[in-house]
Design a protein around this motif. Sequence first.
Motif, PDB file in Angstrom:
ATOM      1  N   GLY A 125      -1.437  -1.676  -6.171  1.00 46.78           N
ATOM      2  CA  GLY A 125      -0.946  -2.653  -5.111  1.00 46.78           C
ATOM      3  C   GLY A 125      -0.709  -4.052  -5.296  1.00 46.78           C
ATOM      4  N   ARG A 156       2.070   2.859  -3.238  1.00 44.56           N
ATOM      5  CA  ARG A 156       1.113   2.987  -4.430  1.00 44.56           C
ATOM      6  C   ARG A 156       1.300   4.435  -5.050  1.00 44.56           C
ATOM      7  N   GLU A 191       0.824  -1.276   0.166  1.00 45.39           N
ATOM      8  CA  GLU A 191       0.109   0.059   0.022  1.00 45.39           C
ATOM      9  C   GLU A 191       1.036   1.322  -0.055  1.00 45.39           C
TER      10      GLU A 191
END
Length: 940
Positions: free
Chosen positions: A99, A43, A40
């Motif tokens: 992701g 990203r 995450e």
Amino acid sequence: QSDHGHTLGLVRLIMELFTFTAWCNSHLRKAGTQIDNIEEDFRDGLKLMLLLAVISGTYTSPQRKMRVHKINNVNKALDFIASKGVKLVSIGAEEIVDGNAKMTLGMIWTIILRFAIQDISVEETSAKEGLLLWCQRKTAPYKNVNVQNFHISWKDGLAFNALIHRHRPELIDYDKLRKDDAVTNLNNAFEVAEKYLDIPKMLDAEDIVGTLRPDEKAIMTYVSCFYHAFSGAQKAETAANRICKVLAVNQENEHLMEDYEKLASDLLEWIRRTIPWLENRKPEKTMAEMQQKLEDFRDYRRVHKPPKVQEKCQLEINFNTLQTKLRLSNRPAFMPSEGRMVSDINGAWHTLEGAEKGYEEWLLSEMRRLERLDHLAMKFRQKAAIHECWTEGQEAMLTQKDYETASLSEVKALLRKHEAFESDLAAHQDRVEQIAAIAQELNELDYYDSPSVNTRCQKICEQWDILGSLTQKRRESLERTEKQLESIDELYLEYAKRAAPFNNWMEGAMEDLQDMFIVHNIEEIQGLMTAHDQFKSTLPEANKEREAIQAIQAEVQKIADYNGIRLSGTNPYTTITPESIDEKWEKVAMQLVPLRDQALQEELTKQQSNDTLRSKFANQANIVGPWIQNKMEEIGRISIEMNGTLEDQLTNLKDYEQSIIDYKPNIDDLESNHTLIQEALIFDNKYTDYTMEHLRVGWEQLLTTIARTINEIENQILTRDAKGISQEQLHEYRASFNHFDKDHSGALMAEEFKACLISLGYDVENDKQGDAEFARIMSIVDPNNSGAVTFQAFIDFMSRETTDTDTADQVIASFKILAGDKNFITAEELRRELPPDQAEYCIARMAPYTGPDGGPGALDYMSFSTALYGESDLSNLSSSSCLIFIIFFCLFLEGGGVSKLSVQAGGGGGLSAVHTYFFSATEESQKSQSSRITGFVGAK
């Protein structure tokens, strides 16, 4: 099986997520941030760009956080990665923004490979292999550790602990670790690394132990952090290895120098002890004592000298090899202590051989003298004994008064008898003169028993004078009485007159036949035999005279018998009886002549044997002499030919040397025959011009020459291997050298050498620039200005021109690393970084550091490093040249270099400032400044 593979892949994915996250945070924390979820947090591309900025030192501002902006940010990061030479396969910005864990991990692994592993290289291996080789070397000494890969080799945790213990032994008690307790081992290593080495925990011990094969990428990432954590120690180790290598060369060279000095001292001491013995020319009294001296001299020649000849040859070989090693290691040439140069040893050896030759000549001359003395002394005693025997009772006979009461006939008889005695006395005059002459010659030849000879001779001469005086007095007395004497028996008188000279002739013949003789060749003995044959040819006439004398005596008896006269039984005029004449004739003709024949024949046989010895020695010498000369010429020809590689030439030369050594029995055989000749007292040889001394010197020169030639090839191999010269280059150099060595002398004159250089592409034409270049080269190859360049000097020059060697600057840079970038080093630092013997070697030889930034115990490693390679060029500059150099150097420095130096007129302080500044600059700045300095010094 499918489920097992899925589970294994999941475990590896978890390990990589854990490890890569920890690795990224180890760098992001420098920017005051971190990530929690690698899928995450990268990203939007912001922390990705920040990560790259931290590890690369570059920064690009990100855009807003819309998807298009996120994609743009990630693309910038990927473009940056690609600009560093990394090929990204199937990794797009959209997958990262969306992701995609697999793609994100692949990208992070690519970054780790490029910025954490790619630059790791050990012995020119690839990054992965280099890191593996580094781990193997560091853990090699530890038991139960065998690193073969980046997965199962690390499962028991011992390899991690070994890496830490190798560099920081105080942090881990390695001996207490157990191979069967992997979790404890792994946790121990991870906790110590995090607490003391600033390496975050990137793996979980239970995950590693619980999987059959730990993830290779995760292990490599973790291990690379250990490598970078210890890179400073690695750099110090590399520097220490370089220094150890240089010091080892110096220590080996010093051992060779000490060995040379000892061998030279021992050889010179042996020569010093031997020369007085050879110069001791104190004569001995007897031939036996001189024979012992000759035997001692032969023992010296056979036993004591040959090992010293080998030592002398080996000494020269060791000296040449040492000088070659010094040149190859860029060290100053070895200068033996005073009086121990090779030339000094050759001079002492020349003096020794001169004394040796003089001693042998003196021995032989002295033996000839003693032989002559023995012969003369024996001859003196023989003639003296004969004369003394003859004079025995003569004084009593000359002083008797028998004529006072004798009759007229008796007086006449006495007078005639006296006349016969005078004739006999005159005949013995020659023997007395011979005795005196022999005594005089013995005195002149310094005969050891001359006093007794002189005493005996003096007695004989005094007695001879007395006999002469008494003879004169008796004649006068008899002549006074003669007038009263009228009759005399003529036959007796004639007998006496003829018997006396004949008796003297026989006595002289007996003396001559028993006379000693000495000859040295067949011609002399043949001359004696001819003289003896001539003497034997006179015997028939002498026998006729004997018969005539005996006939007189027979006539006397016949007349007496015929006239009835009673003879007194003796001849009144002589004591020589017919019986004594026959006895002496029997001795001369039947005994002494055959004995003389035998003695002459034996001497002839001896001289024929001597002539055979001469011929045998000459036949061998006439073969050995040309053989030695031919071998010397062949060696000279071999040394300039180029047949095969240097190893082939060396093998051929050693085979050739063995063939020469195999010829040694011929020399020994010749020595044996020479010994027989000396023992036979043979002093000349008309069959050959070679002497044993000449052949000995030639043989020793032959052995020395082949040994030197082999040593030259060995030194060429040593030069080739140390300098990386190819066989083709050596052939080219040798071919060029031989082409211009027209007289095959093994050296080139200046003009020949210039032509050789031109043929190899050197610009030494006859112009100002070419002359300057040629003068530079000649100063290198002919530092003594001898005007000639040897092949070894030529090879050394060419290897120096085409190859690199370690330098003082490289050693100084290595010491600077060990010293932690200081201008001095301490004994504790040396003992920590170097092996004990080499550390103590440096400590004992380094001078105290006197710079302002030093302190107690500080050592000057710069002057020590410079001394290893001889005096530096800078230290040879004059004060004014030094000042000019400093000013130019300051002008070359970037960023106001002049202000950084305290320039002083006088050279020493200025040079120290230059030296200090140069080695305290940054690496990049050093390279720039170094190139400028090199250009300036070259122009200077």
